[in-house]
Design an enzyme around this catalytic site. Structure first.
Site, PDB file in Angstrom:
ATOM      1  N   SER A 184       0.867  -1.176   0.000  1.00 15.54           N
ATOM      2  CA  SER A 184       0.000   0.000   0.000  1.00 15.54           C
ATOM      3  C   SER A 184       0.904   1.226   0.000  1.00 15.54           C
ATOM      4  O   SER A 184       1.583   1.497   0.998  1.00 15.54           O
ATOM      5  CB  SER A 184      -0.888  -0.033   1.252  1.00 15.54           C
ATOM      6  OG  SER A 184      -1.600   1.173   1.386  1.00 15.54           O
ATOM      7  N   LYS A 227      -9.729  -6.810   7.900  1.00 13.80           N
ATOM      8  CA  LYS A 227      -8.631  -6.543   8.832  1.00 13.80           C
ATOM      9  C   LYS A 227      -9.043  -7.177  10.144  1.00 13.80           C
ATOM     10  O   LYS A 227     -10.046  -6.755  10.742  1.00 13.80           O
ATOM     11  CB  LYS A 227      -8.445  -5.033   9.036  1.00 13.80           C
ATOM     12  CG  LYS A 227      -7.864  -4.312   7.825  1.00 13.80           C
ATOM     13  CD  LYS A 227      -7.735  -2.817   8.065  1.00 13.80           C
ATOM     14  CE  LYS A 227      -7.159  -2.143   6.819  1.00 13.80           C
ATOM     15  NZ  LYS A 227      -7.289  -0.672   6.865  1.00 13.80           N
ATOM     16  N   GLU A 271     -11.040   0.968  -3.254  1.00 11.89           N
ATOM     17  CA  GLU A 271     -11.329   0.695  -1.843  1.00 11.89           C
ATOM     18  C   GLU A 271     -11.899   1.941  -1.165  1.00 11.89           C
ATOM     19  O   GLU A 271     -11.348   3.027  -1.288  1.00 11.89           O
ATOM     20  CB  GLU A 271     -10.023   0.259  -1.159  1.00 11.89           C
ATOM     21  CG  GLU A 271     -10.160  -0.161   0.297  1.00 11.89           C
ATOM     22  CD  GLU A 271      -8.830  -0.644   0.882  1.00 11.89           C
ATOM     23  OE1 GLU A 271      -7.879  -0.902   0.109  1.00 11.89           O
ATOM     24  OE2 GLU A 271      -8.737  -0.747   2.109  1.00 11.89           O
ATOM     25  N   GLY A 300      -4.096  -4.291   6.113  1.00 10.10           N
ATOM     26  CA  GLY A 300      -3.063  -4.065   7.125  1.00 10.10           C
ATOM     27  C   GLY A 300      -3.272  -2.707   7.749  1.00 10.10           C
ATOM     28  O   GLY A 300      -4.016  -1.872   7.220  1.00 10.10           O
ATOM     29  N   LYS A 324      -1.213  -1.233  -4.307  1.00 18.15           N
ATOM     30  CA  LYS A 324      -2.326  -0.335  -3.992  1.00 18.15           C
ATOM     31  C   LYS A 324      -1.741   1.068  -3.862  1.00 18.15           C
ATOM     32  O   LYS A 324      -0.687   1.244  -3.263  1.00 18.15           O
ATOM     33  CB  LYS A 324      -2.957  -0.811  -2.687  1.00 18.15           C
ATOM     34  CG  LYS A 324      -3.794   0.182  -1.925  1.00 18.15           C
ATOM     35  CD  LYS A 324      -4.601  -0.562  -0.849  1.00 18.15           C
ATOM     36  CE  LYS A 324      -4.652   0.191   0.462  1.00 18.15           C
ATOM     37  NZ  LYS A 324      -5.365  -0.567   1.515  1.00 18.15           N
ATOM     38  N   LYS A 379      -2.723   5.031  -2.680  1.00 17.04           N
ATOM     39  CA  LYS A 379      -3.720   5.849  -1.996  1.00 17.04           C
ATOM     40  C   LYS A 379      -4.146   6.958  -2.950  1.00 17.04           C
ATOM     41  O   LYS A 379      -3.322   7.510  -3.685  1.00 17.04           O
ATOM     42  CB  LYS A 379      -3.122   6.458  -0.733  1.00 17.04           C
ATOM     43  CG  LYS A 379      -2.837   5.439   0.366  1.00 17.04           C
ATOM     44  CD  LYS A 379      -4.122   4.914   0.995  1.00 17.04           C
ATOM     45  CE  LYS A 379      -3.810   4.045   2.206  1.00 17.04           C
ATOM     46  NZ  LYS A 379      -5.041   3.495   2.817  1.00 17.04           N
ATOM     47  N   ASP A 408     -13.670  -1.222   3.342  1.00 23.60           N
ATOM     48  CA  ASP A 408     -12.699  -1.395   4.430  1.00 23.60           C
ATOM     49  C   ASP A 408     -13.318  -0.845   5.716  1.00 23.60           C
ATOM     50  O   ASP A 408     -14.007  -1.571   6.438  1.00 23.60           O
ATOM     51  CB  ASP A 408     -11.385  -0.683   4.046  1.00 23.60           C
ATOM     52  CG  ASP A 408     -10.338  -0.644   5.144  1.00 23.60           C
ATOM     53  OD1 ASP A 408     -10.564  -1.216   6.218  1.00 23.60           O
ATOM     54  OD2 ASP A 408      -9.269  -0.015   4.951  1.00 23.60           O
ATOM     55  N   ASP A 422      -7.039   3.205  -3.026  1.00 23.05           N
ATOM     56  CA  ASP A 422      -7.761   3.311  -1.740  1.00 23.05           C
ATOM     57  C   ASP A 422      -7.964   4.784  -1.397  1.00 23.05           C
ATOM     58  O   ASP A 422      -6.999   5.531  -1.254  1.00 23.05           O
ATOM     59  CB  ASP A 422      -6.936   2.615  -0.641  1.00 23.05           C
ATOM     60  CG  ASP A 422      -7.658   2.555   0.704  1.00 23.05           C
ATOM     61  OD1 ASP A 422      -8.790   3.053   0.807  1.00 23.05           O
ATOM     62  OD2 ASP A 422      -7.064   1.991   1.663  1.00 23.05           O
TER      63      ASP A 422
HETATM   64  O1  OSB Z   1      -6.954   2.103   4.604  1.00 21.95           O
HETATM   65  O2  OSB Z   1      -6.015   0.229   4.401  1.00 21.95           O
HETATM   66  C1  OSB Z   1      -6.035   1.349   4.891  1.00 21.95           C
HETATM   67  C2  OSB Z   1      -2.845   1.911   6.935  1.00 21.95           C
HETATM   68  C3  OSB Z   1      -3.364   2.558   8.043  1.00 21.95           C
HETATM   69  C4  OSB Z   1      -4.707   2.842   8.086  1.00 21.95           C
HETATM   70  C5  OSB Z   1      -5.538   2.487   7.038  1.00 21.95           C
HETATM   71  C6  OSB Z   1      -5.037   1.814   5.932  1.00 21.95           C
HETATM   72  C7  OSB Z   1      -3.663   1.560   5.861  1.00 21.95           C
HETATM   73  C8  OSB Z   1      -3.010   0.964   4.706  1.00 21.95           C
HETATM   74  C9  OSB Z   1      -1.637   0.341   4.914  1.00 21.95           C
HETATM   75  O3  OSB Z   1      -3.440   1.047   3.577  1.00 21.95           O
HETATM   76  C10 OSB Z   1      -1.682  -1.140   4.929  1.00 21.95           C
HETATM   77  C11 OSB Z   1      -0.363  -1.715   5.415  1.00 21.95           C
HETATM   78  O4  OSB Z   1       0.624  -1.590   4.714  1.00 21.95           O
HETATM   79  O5  OSB Z   1      -0.348  -2.291   6.516  1.00 21.95           O
HETATM   80 MG    MG Z   2      -8.205   0.936   3.313  1.00 26.01          MG
END
Ligand code: OSB
Ligand code: MG
Length: 382
Positions: free
Chosen positions: A149, A276, A227, A304, A175, A177, A252, A202
């Site tokens: 991510s 999660k 997402e 994650g 992924k 953001k 999510d 995301d």
């Molecule tokens: O939206 O999935 C999410 C990290 C912190 C809070 C929300 C999210 C995330 C990630 C990182 O996208 C996922 C990871 O690398 O653990």
């Molecule tokens: Mg997310």
């Protein structure tokens, strides 16, 4: 729709027994680079840890809540409060884990707090039997898929560099953001440079239904999914948006329970689900959610929360279960931390997979001198 499943016998029958020592610890580990999202930018991972000690066994749980309420309502401090005042007081030696979870039924919400304690107890039960957690739960796997991510970047060239690095490392999917002002042009640039990449985006709830037209422009970039485009507490409007888009949506932060997932599936709010374990109340709830997804033909994956090696190990153990058919946000340790609090670090093999830890419980070793080094606070409950 079926949302309940039969639990394994040990979960109902085996008493949790006496636990000699119970502690809550808060650590803060610096990230190698800030992690930017549409809701917050985090420069370190602050995490609440649950440490259980009994007859020479040490078991751990990690709460996925941040110190702030920007991704989710719970925080490290609220979770510690709930664990101390409402979850731990229910823990009795004669109770089984299933019995304890029933007693926690009165506590509404606070899934992240529950998950931290439930997962520490699962680690303890597995370590007492000397088996890895996935085996205790009845699953087998030697490796799991990887995914990364990538946070919001300063510029499109900086983003392309990060994606290039991820592709070179061998991740099974990337992924990125997105958020207002960081969307169509940014996704287009990545897609043009990496035409065959398994790519998703995301938004962490940055859009509203009025943005349907803008989001539909992402349809031409063959994203595997978008997402959480809409609000963190919406399920219904996502169903209206999904009907207007070709790209599958994935939920999510608006799914906190198996029932939420059932509602999202029934409403056709998404075609993919991010599970999660920390967000949905722990490993057992996550397994139920994975099962629901499987029964309904909804691909699922393990999200994650930039966890330390403790939470990351749990996410890896979880992915031994059927239903996790897509690569998760499970990345190498080195992309988060210069030094983590566990050994060994997560690494990708030559095919981009992550080896399943085969040690007892969560399968990795917590380096207590490093926990001390990054410690913000420690409270002995018992
Ligand atoms: O939206 O999935 C999410 C990290 C912190 C809070 C929300 C999210 C995330 C990630 C990182 O996208 C996922 C990871 O690398 O653990
Ligand atoms: Mg997310």
């Amino acid at each position: 729709m079926k949302t309940k499943e039969r639990v394994p016998d040990w979960l109902e029958e085996e008493p949790l027994g006496h636990i000699e020592r119970i502690e809550l610890l808060t650590v803060s580990l610096p990230f190698v680079a800030p992690f930017g999202t549409s809701v917050a930018t985090w420069t370190c991972k602050e995490a609440l840890l649950v440490r259980l000690e009994d007859k020479g066994i040490t078991a751990w749980g990690e709460c996925v809540a941040d110190p702030d309420p920007y991704y989710a309502a719970e925080t490290t401090v609220s979770a510690a409060f709930i664990i101390k005042n409402f979850l731990l007081p229910e823990l009795k030696p004669e109770l089984s884990l299933a019995g304890l979870l029933r007693r926690w039924g009165r506590v509404r919400g606070n899934e992240m707090a529950r998950a931290a304690l439930e997962n520490a107890l699962l680690d303890l039960l597995a370590k007492r039997r000397g088996v890895p957690l996935h085996a205790l739960l009845g699953f087998a796997a030697t490796r799991v898929m990887s995914g990364i991510s990538i946070g919001l970047q300063e510029s499109i060239p900086a983003l392309l560099d990060k994606v290039q690095e991820a592709v070179a490392s061998g991740y099974h999917r990337v992924k990125m953001k997105i958020g207002r002002g960081h969307d169509v042009e940014w996704v287009k640039a990545v897609r043009e440079r990496f035409p065959a990449l398994a790519l998703m985006a995301d938004a962490n709830g940055d859009y509203s239904l009025e943005d349907s037209g803008l989001l539909a422009r992402l349809d031409e970039f063959a994203l595997t999914m978008i997402e959480q485009p809409l609000s963190y507490h919406d399920i219904y409007q996502h169903s209206l948006l999904q009907a207007r888009l070709k790209t599958p949506l994935c939920l999510d932060e608006s799914l906190h329970s198996v029932d939420d997932a059932a509602a999202a599936i029934a409403l056709k709010s998404c075609r993919v689900i991010n599970i999660k374990q920390g967000r949905v109340g722990g490993m057992l709830a996550a397994l139920q959610m994975a099962r629901l997804c499987k029964e309904n033909g909804i691909p699922a994956w393990s999200g994650g929360m930039d966890e330390t090696g403790i939470g990351r190990a749990l996410n890896i153990q979880l992915q031994a279960a059927p239903g996790f058919t897509l690569p998760g946000d499970t990345s190498e340790t080195r992309r988060y931390f210069k030094e983590d609090i566990v050994e060994p670090p997560v690494v990708l093999d030559k095919d981009g997979f992550i080896a399943m830890p085969m040690g007892p419980g969560i399968g990795i070793e917590v380096m207590e001198e490093r926990v001390e080094k990054y410690l913000l606070g420690r409270e002995k409950i018992k």
